[in-house]
Design an enzyme around this catalytic site. Structure first.
Site, short mmCIF file in Angstrom:
data_model
loop_
_atom_site.label_atom_id
_atom_site.label_comp_id
_atom_site.label_asym_id
_atom_site.label_seq_id
_atom_site.Cartn_x
_atom_site.Cartn_y
_atom_site.Cartn_z
N GLN A 127 0.83 -1.20 0.00
CA GLN A 127 0.00 0.00 0.00
C GLN A 127 0.87 1.26 0.00
O GLN A 127 1.92 1.28 0.61
CB GLN A 127 -0.86 -0.02 1.27
CG GLN A 127 -2.31 0.24 1.03
CD GLN A 127 -3.15 -0.05 2.25
OE1 GLN A 127 -3.04 -1.13 2.81
NE2 GLN A 127 -3.99 0.87 2.65
N SER A 139 4.44 -6.55 2.66
CA SER A 139 3.11 -6.48 3.28
C SER A 139 2.04 -6.99 2.32
O SER A 139 2.06 -8.15 1.92
CB SER A 139 2.84 -5.03 3.74
OG SER A 139 1.63 -4.94 4.45
N LEU A 140 1.13 -6.13 1.90
CA LEU A 140 0.11 -6.51 0.92
C LEU A 140 0.74 -7.19 -0.30
O LEU A 140 0.17 -8.11 -0.89
CB LEU A 140 -0.64 -5.25 0.46
CG LEU A 140 -1.47 -5.37 -0.82
CD1 LEU A 140 -2.70 -6.22 -0.59
CD2 LEU A 140 -1.84 -4.01 -1.34
N ARG A 150 -8.99 -8.81 4.00
CA ARG A 150 -7.84 -8.39 4.82
C ARG A 150 -7.92 -6.91 5.14
O ARG A 150 -7.76 -6.49 6.30
CB ARG A 150 -6.54 -8.70 4.05
CG ARG A 150 -5.25 -8.24 4.74
CD ARG A 150 -4.07 -8.55 3.81
NE ARG A 150 -2.77 -8.34 4.41
CZ ARG A 150 -2.04 -7.24 4.29
NH1 ARG A 150 -2.52 -6.21 3.59
NH2 ARG A 150 -0.85 -7.15 4.84
N HIS A 172 0.29 -4.09 11.07
CA HIS A 172 1.37 -5.00 11.48
C HIS A 172 1.74 -4.90 12.96
O HIS A 172 2.69 -5.55 13.39
CB HIS A 172 2.62 -4.83 10.59
CG HIS A 172 2.37 -5.18 9.16
ND1 HIS A 172 2.11 -6.47 8.76
CD2 HIS A 172 2.27 -4.41 8.05
CE1 HIS A 172 1.88 -6.47 7.45
NE2 HIS A 172 1.97 -5.23 7.00
N GLN A 198 1.04 -12.55 9.44
CA GLN A 198 1.63 -11.33 8.86
C GLN A 198 0.87 -10.08 9.27
O GLN A 198 1.44 -9.00 9.44
CB GLN A 198 1.66 -11.46 7.33
CG GLN A 198 2.43 -10.36 6.63
CD GLN A 198 1.70 -9.85 5.38
OE1 GLN A 198 0.52 -9.54 5.43
NE2 GLN A 198 2.42 -9.78 4.28
#
Length: 311
Positions: A11, A91-92, A116, A200, A249
């Site tokens: 993102q 991440s994503l 998510r 996170h 995650q």
């Protein structure tokens, strides 16, 4: 002997019109149609026309970024580009990496990242959590600053992006205290980020439970190429282990520095950032200045990467 890794952004790299330059590419257009149908939403139109306030909503950003990255990867393979030896995502971006590796189908992946996004947003009420970027402190200093600032609340390092570039997250007041302490400790900058949740951080553990439930209903396949995950810096090929890492995650740090160092240790010579923007390329050069870094974000850069890796 070249050894190639592809990495996929998370993102923050989204922008209205980010797929406009691919309007003539049938592979990219086909991916847009798959995502539109899977979501029951014209995601392609939102990416093309905005408004950016809608595109920047987490619930839209996550599927939009995944679609863009995977569409560009499909364009790469369609153009005759070789499959990478390894993949990873920030991440994503890990969901994009898993889709590129054949673990997830694009239709399932866009639905999964929408779940998510909503789960991450719902885990902490808007205004309760925060994130901040801290520059120029090492990992140990950051951990100490967070420990001193917590005062019974949560604040912890969540993105180890590059040496001296770490993101912290947690309760807003604790993050603000940590920023002040970081400056006293010698940070060049400690600035709050314009995000809607403390991604996170351990505050997002409820999101992991939602994700684990969603993953239970999605069919995953074994990876065609190893996917180095964020949470363990490992590349499991067992489906249950992949699902576990994806769920965890959500509330564990992104260990990006270690991921790139692991690629180097495994003999990777060239890393290609595939997707909008060049954020990861900049981080990689800070982690390993000797690594050859390429990016694919438009047809011209795809051609450049193709020529570079085929010569």
């Amino acid at each position: 002997m070249k050894k190639i890794a592809f990495v996929f952004p998370g993102q923050g790299s989204q922008s209205v019109g980010m797929l406009d330059v691919w309007a003539e590419n049938s592979t990219v257009q086909a991916a847009i149609q798959v995502a539109n149908q899977a979501l029951g939403q014209d995601l392609g139109a939102l990416i093309a026309n905005g408004p950016d306030t809608d595109l920047n909503l987490t619930t839209n950003t996550q599927p939009a970024m995944l679609l863009a990255a995977v569409a560009m990867f499909n364009a790469w393979t369609e153009a005759g580009g070789p499959m990478p030896d390894l993949v990873a995502g920030h991440s994503l971006g890990e969901y994009s990496a898993l889709t590129a590796s054949g673990v997830l189908k694009l239709a399932d992946a866009v639905k999964l990242v929408r779940i998510r996004a909503n789960a991450m947003q719902d885990a902490v009420p808007v205004g309760v959590g925060a994130m901040a970027a801290v520059l120029n402190l090492d990992d140990a200093q950051i951990r100490q600053v967070c420990a001193d600032a917590s005062q019974g609340q949560v604040v912890e390092p969540v993105n180890f992006n590059a040496p001296g570039q770490i993101v912290i997250a947690g309760h807003k007041e604790a993050v603000e205290r940590a920023c002040e302490l970081a400056k006293v400790a010698g940070a060049r900058r400690a600035v709050l980020l314009p995000v809607s949740a403390p991604f996170h951080s351990s505050l997002l553990e409820p999101a992991a439970q939602v994700l684990a439930q969603a993953l239970h209903h999605v069919e995953l396949d074994s990876p065609h190429v190893p996917v180095i995950n964020n949470v363990d810096v490992a590349w499991p090929d067992e489906i249950d282990d992949i699902k576990s890492a994806l769920a965890r995650q959500a509330y564990h740090p992104v260990r990006w520095v270690e991921t790139i160092e692991k690629m180097r240790d495994l003999g990777v010579t060239h890393i290609v950032e595939c997707g909008p923007g060049k954020v990861l390329s900049g981080l990689i050069k800070r982690i390993d200045k000797d690594m050859v870094v390429l990016s694919i974000n438009d047809p011209a850069s795809l051609e450049l990467a193709l020529n570079s890796l085929q010569n």
